[in-house]
Design an enzyme around this catalytic site. Structure first.
Site, PDB file in Angstrom:
ATOM      1  N   LYS A   9       0.827  -1.210   0.000  1.00 44.15           N
ATOM      2  CA  LYS A   9       0.000   0.000   0.000  1.00 44.15           C
ATOM      3  C   LYS A   9       0.860   1.258   0.000  1.00 44.15           C
ATOM      4  O   LYS A   9       0.528   2.262  -0.632  1.00 44.15           O
ATOM      5  CB  LYS A   9      -0.931  -0.005   1.217  1.00 44.15           C
ATOM      6  CG  LYS A   9      -1.788   1.247   1.373  1.00 44.15           C
ATOM      7  CD  LYS A   9      -2.699   1.500   0.168  1.00 44.15           C
ATOM      8  CE  LYS A   9      -3.827   2.464   0.464  1.00 44.15           C
ATOM      9  NZ  LYS A   9      -3.431   3.738   1.027  1.00 44.15           N
ATOM     10  N   GLU A  66       0.965   6.841  -6.642  1.00 43.15           N
ATOM     11  CA  GLU A  66      -0.121   7.835  -6.697  1.00 43.15           C
ATOM     12  C   GLU A  66       0.444   9.258  -6.652  1.00 43.15           C
ATOM     13  O   GLU A  66       0.003  10.142  -7.400  1.00 43.15           O
ATOM     14  CB  GLU A  66      -1.060   7.580  -5.525  1.00 43.15           C
ATOM     15  CG  GLU A  66      -2.186   8.569  -5.341  1.00 43.15           C
ATOM     16  CD  GLU A  66      -2.911   8.311  -4.034  1.00 43.15           C
ATOM     17  OE1 GLU A  66      -2.982   9.243  -3.208  1.00 43.15           O
ATOM     18  OE2 GLU A  66      -3.388   7.174  -3.829  1.00 43.15           O
TER      19      GLU A  66
END
Length: 291
Positions: free
Chosen positions: A164, A171
């Site tokens: 993650k 991102e």
């Protein structure tokens, strides 16, 4: 199955609803009594049948540590704790070891989906022993998006949050690329409708993505983003990604630059650029701007 869920904020509250829609029982606890089903962690644990699964969805760091410490005193051997917040993967290893000494299992789970997860599902990356993951699998299945993808047992304890973390680093870089392209398009006189250029990219291009869709949504609300200040926070995962890259000698120029760009956004008057302007003036007599 039954699940205890600690932390019912923007993510946790929607997750409780999605799990319940799948037919499972969720007992939720939050420090805000208006959100909670019970009034204490002790009451939450007492309301679950053994073997229990308790999912922790609170801020990383001290809040997660104190919650896991308290659960370690309340739970019994054979129970399982899932940390679904944005904890650092090194903390996962520590928490797993502490709970294992009491016979309690531990699974770490990176969760992506934000405020859209209730309807669209949450992308899940989890780490831990196979038997512990299997015990939580019905909840993972309830939370994940429909279809074959969107969830993965990434590896041993810590792997979920590490995956993650890297996801969030990517991102950062993707958002920075869209932002840079948008600024350049806004700068030139020849492009007269930047918003529609972005919209046109939503179909048929190699850069189409959900982030692009969200950028178009933002431009529909405020075409030139005039209502916003150019100031961007970072939540920590970008820094951890860069630190992990250094520890493993992996070059991450795009992700690192995107993180540093956020730091630059917080300076109204850059001290570094003052020094550069002074040096250019000293060695070349170049003009400087005075306050």
């Amino acid at each position: 199955m039954e699940l205890g869920l600690v932390g019912l904020g923007k993510m946790g509250g929607n997750m409780r609803e999605r799990i319940r829609r799948a037919g499972h029982t969720v007992i939720g606890y939050d420090r805000n009594p208006d959100l909670a089903d019970v009034h204490s962690l002790s009451e939450l644990v007492d309301g679950l049948q053994a073997p229990r699964v308790v999912w922790v969805m609170v801020p990383a760091g001290a809040a997660t540590q104190s919650t896991i410490d308290e659960l370690g005193e309340l739970l019994s051997p054979g129970d399982i704790v899932v940390d679904g917040g944005n904890s650092r993967w090194t903390d996962d290893e520590k928490h797993a070891e502490e709970l294992a000494a009491k016979g309690i299992g531990f699974v770490d789970c990176g969760v992506s989906g934000g405020v859209w997860g209730l309807e669209n599902g949450y992308a899940l990356m989890y780490g831990g022993d196979k038997e512990h993951v299997a015990a939580v699998q019905p909840v993972f299945d309830a939370l994940k998006p429909e279809g074959d993808f969107g969830a993965v047992h990434a590896g041993k304890v810590g792997a979920g949050h590490f995956a993650k973390m890297v996801h969030n680093g990517i991102e950062y870089a993707m958002m920075q690329a869209y932002a840079e392209g948008w600024e350049l398009l806004e700068k030139v006189d020849s492009v007269t409708d930047v918003r529609e250029v972005f919209r046109s990219w939503q179909e048929g291009t190699v850069i189409r993505s959900w982030l692009l869709d969200l950028a178009v949504n933002a431009l529909d609300e405020d075409e030139h983003l005039e209502q916003l200040r150019g100031y961007a926070q970072d939540s920590g995962e970008g820094r951890w990604t860069v630190e992990a890259a250094i520890d493993n000698a992996v070059p991450l120029p795009a992700i690192t630059a995107s993180l540093f760009a956020r730091f630059a956004s917080r300076q109204d008057d850059s001290p570094q650029m003052k020094m550069i302007a002074a040096l250019r003036n000293q060695f070349g007599g170049h003009a400087v701007e005075k306050k």
